[in-house]
Design a protein around this motif. Sequence first.
Motif, short mmCIF file in Angstrom:
data_model
loop_
_atom_site.label_atom_id
_atom_site.label_comp_id
_atom_site.label_asym_id
_atom_site.label_seq_id
_atom_site.Cartn_x
_atom_site.Cartn_y
_atom_site.Cartn_z
N ALA A 119 0.82 -1.22 0.00
CA ALA A 119 0.00 0.00 0.00
C ALA A 119 0.85 1.27 0.00
CB ALA A 119 -0.95 0.00 1.19
N ALA A 120 2.10 1.17 0.45
CA ALA A 120 2.97 2.35 0.44
C ALA A 120 3.21 2.85 -0.98
CB ALA A 120 4.29 2.04 1.13
N LEU A 121 3.18 1.94 -1.94
CA LEU A 121 3.35 2.34 -3.34
C LEU A 121 2.21 3.24 -3.77
CD1 LEU A 121 4.35 -1.11 -4.89
CD2 LEU A 121 5.87 0.82 -4.37
N VAL A 122 1.02 2.88 -3.36
CA VAL A 122 -0.16 3.66 -3.72
C VAL A 122 -0.13 5.00 -3.00
CG1 VAL A 122 -2.68 3.66 -3.78
CG2 VAL A 122 -1.42 1.52 -4.07
N ALA A 123 0.30 4.98 -1.75
CA ALA A 123 0.44 6.25 -1.02
C ALA A 123 1.45 7.16 -1.72
CB ALA A 123 0.87 5.97 0.42
N ALA A 124 2.52 6.57 -2.24
CA ALA A 124 3.52 7.38 -2.95
C ALA A 124 2.92 8.00 -4.20
CB ALA A 124 4.73 6.51 -3.31
N VAL A 125 2.11 7.22 -4.93
CA VAL A 125 1.44 7.76 -6.12
C VAL A 125 0.53 8.92 -5.73
CG1 VAL A 125 -0.32 7.24 -7.87
CG2 VAL A 125 1.59 5.65 -7.50
N PHE A 126 -0.27 8.70 -4.68
CA PHE A 126 -1.26 9.74 -4.33
C PHE A 126 -0.62 10.94 -3.65
CE2 PHE A 126 -4.29 6.76 -5.79
CZ PHE A 126 -5.41 7.52 -6.13
N THR A 127 0.57 10.77 -3.14
CA THR A 127 1.32 11.92 -2.64
C THR A 127 1.85 12.75 -3.80
OG1 THR A 127 1.94 10.66 -0.66
CG2 THR A 127 3.27 12.60 -1.17
N ALA A 128 2.18 12.07 -4.89
CA ALA A 128 2.70 12.77 -6.07
C ALA A 128 1.59 13.51 -6.82
CB ALA A 128 3.39 11.78 -7.01
N ILE A 129 0.39 13.00 -6.79
CA ILE A 129 -0.68 13.55 -7.63
C ILE A 129 -0.93 15.04 -7.40
CG2 ILE A 129 -3.20 13.47 -7.97
CD1 ILE A 129 -2.89 10.38 -8.09
N PRO A 130 -1.07 15.51 -6.17
CA PRO A 130 -1.30 16.96 -6.01
C PRO A 130 -0.14 17.80 -6.52
CG PRO A 130 -1.88 15.78 -4.00
CD PRO A 130 -1.17 14.80 -4.88
N LYS A 131 1.07 17.30 -6.39
CA LYS A 131 2.23 18.03 -6.93
C LYS A 131 2.15 18.13 -8.44
CE LYS A 131 5.21 15.92 -3.40
NZ LYS A 131 6.37 15.01 -3.23
N ILE A 132 1.80 17.02 -9.07
CA ILE A 132 1.70 17.01 -10.54
C ILE A 132 0.55 17.91 -10.98
CG2 ILE A 132 1.26 15.57 -12.56
CD1 ILE A 132 2.46 13.21 -10.83
N ALA A 133 -0.58 17.81 -10.29
CA ALA A 133 -1.73 18.64 -10.65
C ALA A 133 -1.38 20.12 -10.54
CB ALA A 133 -2.91 18.29 -9.75
N ALA A 134 -0.68 20.49 -9.49
CA ALA A 134 -0.29 21.90 -9.32
C ALA A 134 0.67 22.32 -10.43
CB ALA A 134 0.35 22.09 -7.95
N ALA A 135 1.61 21.45 -10.75
CA ALA A 135 2.59 21.79 -11.80
C ALA A 135 1.91 21.92 -13.17
CB ALA A 135 3.68 20.73 -11.86
N GLU A 136 0.80 21.18 -13.35
CA GLU A 136 0.06 21.23 -14.61
C GLU A 136 -0.97 22.35 -14.63
OE1 GLU A 136 0.51 19.28 -17.42
OE2 GLU A 136 2.31 18.56 -16.43
N GLY A 137 -1.07 23.09 -13.53
CA GLY A 137 -1.99 24.22 -13.48
C GLY A 137 -3.44 23.86 -13.25
N LEU A 138 -3.67 22.70 -12.65
CA LEU A 138 -5.06 22.23 -12.46
C LEU A 138 -5.63 22.80 -11.15
CD1 LEU A 138 -4.63 18.53 -13.64
CD2 LEU A 138 -5.26 20.57 -14.97
N THR A 139 -5.75 24.11 -11.11
CA THR A 139 -6.19 24.78 -9.89
C THR A 139 -7.69 24.67 -9.65
OG1 THR A 139 -6.35 26.84 -11.13
CG2 THR A 139 -4.29 26.44 -9.94
N ASN A 140 -8.43 24.28 -10.70
CA ASN A 140 -9.89 24.24 -10.57
C ASN A 140 -10.43 22.82 -10.45
OD1 ASN A 140 -12.12 25.99 -10.37
ND2 ASN A 140 -12.79 25.40 -12.44
#
Length: 113
Positions: A58-79
């Motif tokens: 499950a730590a692998l999935v936690a790592a993915v979901f920890t990365a997602i907000p960073k990627i979303a922010a970098a992609e400009g997905l503010t909405n």
Amino acid sequence: MENCLFCKILRGEIPSSRVYEDENVYAFRDINPQAPVHVLIIPKAHLTSADEIVADNAALVAAVFTAIPKIAAAEGLTNGYRVITNVGEDGAQSVKHLHFHLLGGKKLPESMA
Ligand code: AMP
């Protein structure tokens, strides 16, 4: 996994458009985007699908979901954005390496299926 498409991408045997990488996670642009932003986020360790998630990995999935907000922010997905994982035949999973689709950049349809 020798013949896994996404493992080949991780090994650099198939090119990809990288948007994020850390010790456990790799993210790259989908080759056939379904939205203005369409990124695939994968654990570097091979799991076939979300159906293989157990307490021990499950730590692998936690790592993915920890990365997602960073990627979303970098992609400009503010909405807002959508995260999807397909599982097996009925889930229309075409690549058998656990991956999460990050979709955004427009108002997505309310229908999920
Ligand atoms: P799924 O249908 O959930 O298994 O999603 C697999 C995704 O991988 C699809 O959206 C494909 O467009 C995408 N895809 C397949 N080959 C590649 C590739 N070489 N580079 C980037 N994305 C790919």
